[in-house]
Motif scaffolding. Structure first.
Motif, short mmCIF file in Angstrom:
data_model
loop_
_atom_site.label_atom_id
_atom_site.label_comp_id
_atom_site.label_asym_id
_atom_site.label_seq_id
_atom_site.Cartn_x
_atom_site.Cartn_y
_atom_site.Cartn_z
N ARG A 82 0.83 -1.20 0.00
CA ARG A 82 0.00 0.00 0.00
C ARG A 82 0.87 1.26 0.00
NH1 ARG A 82 -5.29 1.56 2.22
NH2 ARG A 82 -5.70 -0.66 2.25
N GLU A 83 1.91 1.22 0.82
CA GLU A 83 2.79 2.39 0.91
C GLU A 83 3.54 2.62 -0.40
OE1 GLU A 83 5.13 1.70 4.40
OE2 GLU A 83 3.36 1.81 5.69
N GLU B 62 1.08 4.25 -2.74
CA GLU B 62 0.84 5.65 -2.36
C GLU B 62 2.03 6.53 -2.73
OE1 GLU B 62 -2.22 5.25 1.42
OE2 GLU B 62 -0.07 5.03 1.76
N THR B 63 3.23 6.01 -2.51
CA THR B 63 4.43 6.77 -2.86
C THR B 63 4.51 7.00 -4.36
OG1 THR B 63 5.60 5.83 -0.97
CG2 THR B 63 6.95 6.78 -2.72
N ILE C 271 2.09 7.14 -6.48
CA ILE C 271 1.05 8.11 -6.89
C ILE C 271 1.47 9.52 -6.51
CG2 ILE C 271 -1.32 8.87 -6.44
CD1 ILE C 271 -2.07 5.88 -6.17
N SER C 272 2.08 9.67 -5.34
CA SER C 272 2.43 11.02 -4.89
C SER C 272 3.67 11.56 -5.61
CB SER C 272 2.64 11.05 -3.38
OG SER C 272 3.78 10.31 -3.02
N GLU D 145 -4.48 -3.96 -3.48
CA GLU D 145 -4.25 -2.78 -2.66
C GLU D 145 -4.65 -1.50 -3.39
OE1 GLU D 145 -3.59 -2.58 0.44
OE2 GLU D 145 -3.29 -4.73 0.72
N LEU D 146 -4.37 -1.46 -4.68
CA LEU D 146 -4.73 -0.28 -5.46
C LEU D 146 -6.24 -0.05 -5.42
CD1 LEU D 146 -4.05 1.99 -7.51
CD2 LEU D 146 -4.36 0.28 -9.33
N LEU E 279 -7.40 1.15 -2.14
CA LEU E 279 -6.98 2.54 -1.95
C LEU E 279 -7.86 3.51 -2.73
CD1 LEU E 279 -4.40 3.96 -0.69
CD2 LEU E 279 -3.42 3.79 -2.97
N SER E 280 -8.15 3.14 -3.99
CA SER E 280 -8.83 4.07 -4.89
C SER E 280 -10.34 3.89 -4.87
CB SER E 280 -8.32 3.85 -6.32
OG SER E 280 -8.62 2.53 -6.74
N GLY F 267 -2.22 13.06 -7.95
CA GLY F 267 -2.66 12.33 -6.78
C GLY F 267 -4.12 11.95 -6.74
#
Lengths: 132, 79
Positions: A10-11, A14-15, A17-18, A66-67, A70-71, A83
């Motif tokens: 997950r991290e 997220e990284t 994407i950011s 996970e994606l 998350l989304s 983002g």
């Protein structure tokens, strides 16, 4: 021992994407898409000359799992700009045809959606699974 | 599991979308695996495309990508 607060996959997502203003999670790679919807989305981005990062979700099923968690979006591909989830192939196609995608990508002078985009060579994909 | 139980018809998707989204009318075509749905619903008014598509995805949940292999969606709020 289990630590439920730690979720490297997950991290990593997220990284990615950011760190990437335009990032596409897809099946296969820009050069070798493994699904027609991913191929179409890549072709649209390439026809606009939009630089984008790409993540192949196929090497590890946890990426997709996970994606989507998350989304809150069940299908692939998924395009994120700054983002935020823009959408999948259907929304990207609609926005391309209406000119909204060019606007969202900051490419107001990009070519209009007159013809079907052709796939081109693209950069190497990010490999989320190799970051773990 | 029989093939018949697995088979997904465009009519089934149309009925479920119309039952699941208030006031929706749907036109669905497909070959049993890949489907294309054009959905008009007043409920979409004022919603982002993302939110509109999520509403449709929510009708089918985990069936998407499984029993329903692929579903293309176009949404419109109507007149």
């Amino acid at each position: 021992m289990t630590d439920e607060s730690t979720n490297p996959m997950r991290e990593a997502i997220e990284t990615a994407i950011s760190e990437n203003p335009v990032i596409l999670f897809m099946k296969g790679t820009p050069n070798q898409p493994a699904c027609g919807f991913s191929a179409r989305t890549v072709a649209i981005l390439q026809s606009l000359g939009a630089p984008f990062a790409a993540v192949d979700i196929l090497p590890d099923p946890r990426i997709r799992q996970e994606l989507s968690t998350l989304s809150n979006w069940p299908t692939i591909p998924q395009l994120f700009v700054n983002g935020e989830l823009v959408g999948g192939c259907d929304i990207v196609t609609e926005m391309y045809q209406s000119g909204e995608l060019q606007h969202a990508l900051g490419l107001e002078n990009a070519p209009a959606a007159e013809t079907e985009p052709e796939p081109e060579l693209a950069q190497r994909p990010l490999s989320i699974e190799n970051r773990l | 599991m029989s093939a018949a139980a697995d088979f997904v018809s465009p009519e089934e998707l149309k009925d479920r979308i119309e039952a699941g989204i208030p006031g929706a009318s749907a036109a669905v075509t497909g070959d049993g695996h890949h489907f294309n749905a054009i959905i008009t619903a007043p409920a979409f008014r004022g919603m982002s495309r993302i939110a509109q598509h999520r509403m449709v995805y929510d009708v089918f949940g985990a069936e998407l990508g499984g029993r329903i292999h692929a579903l293309s969606i176009q949404t419109q709020p109507g007149e």
